[in-house]
Design a protein around this motif. Sequence first.
Motif, PDB file in Angstrom:
ATOM      1  N   LEU A  63      44.663  44.336  36.210  1.00 27.88           N
ATOM      2  CA  LEU A  63      44.076  45.177  35.168  1.00 27.88           C
ATOM      3  C   LEU A  63      44.373  46.650  35.417  1.00 27.88           C
ATOM      4  N   ILE A  86      40.257  40.245  31.772  1.00 26.01           N
ATOM      5  CA  ILE A  86      38.789  40.117  31.746  1.00 26.01           C
ATOM      6  C   ILE A  86      38.378  38.666  31.471  1.00 26.01           C
ATOM      7  N   TYR A 110      35.663  36.773  33.714  1.00 27.04           N
ATOM      8  CA  TYR A 110      34.453  36.197  33.130  1.00 27.04           C
ATOM      9  C   TYR A 110      34.242  34.758  33.609  1.00 27.04           C
ATOM     10  N   LEU A 156      43.085  45.017  28.051  1.00 27.75           N
ATOM     11  CA  LEU A 156      41.835  44.822  28.779  1.00 27.75           C
ATOM     12  C   LEU A 156      41.283  43.410  28.601  1.00 27.75           C
TER      13      LEU A 156
END
Length: 246
Positions: free
Chosen positions: A136, A215, A219, A211
């Motif tokens: 990221l 993610i 998660y 992003l």
Amino acid sequence: MLCLEWNEALFFHCLFELVCLFPITAMWSGPRIIEAVCIGWFTAECIVRFIVSRDKCEFVRRPLNIIDLLAITPYYVSVVMTVLTGENSQLQRAGVTLRVLRMMRIFWLIKLARHFLGLQTLGLTLKRCYREMVMLLVFVCVAMAIFSALAQLLEHGLDLEASNEDYASIPAACWWVIISMTTVGYGDMYPITMPGRVLGGVCVVSGIVLLALPITFIYHSFVQCYHELRFRSARCSRSISTEFLN
């Protein structure tokens, strides 16, 4: 039972020593008394856990124990500085090192990770997803370098007479890129030319896409870590209850 008695005795002894260091004057306000009591309790807890631990080296190397030490040490350093230099001295008020040490008291909050399942889940997730976090960061840095260079060129480099001074340099444009990609948009910097606005729209959409990709993995790892720690906590509670009943 012996550990609890030793813990309480050591706590009151540390509290008595802290009170004896300072006269009961106006400087002992309510927050300072609460802080002294909390530090005394944290110190007693840390010392007792160190004494009863089987492997002292492993105890020192644990991250949570290091955080405990970093949370306790600044208070005692400030106490020593107060005794040596005085409460209202210029050295204490202007000492950068002392102020940095005082800011380290924020580590008190991290101590909650020892008792709060949510913080434990967050720490375990970051530990397991460090590759995704690095990915990221690489995505953001590459996009920031590209869009900041283009924004500086479109807003300041092409038309010097009607140039936007907010984009005078590429590092200055990096701030606009990062707040645009994260869809924060403070409004302190914004493009005024048509090509710059088109670039801003592309930057926002690209930020959402970049992003969202890593993610998703973070998660799923967070959910897995949460259920794992919750199951471990429930199993530990059942074992303690069983031992207590037996």
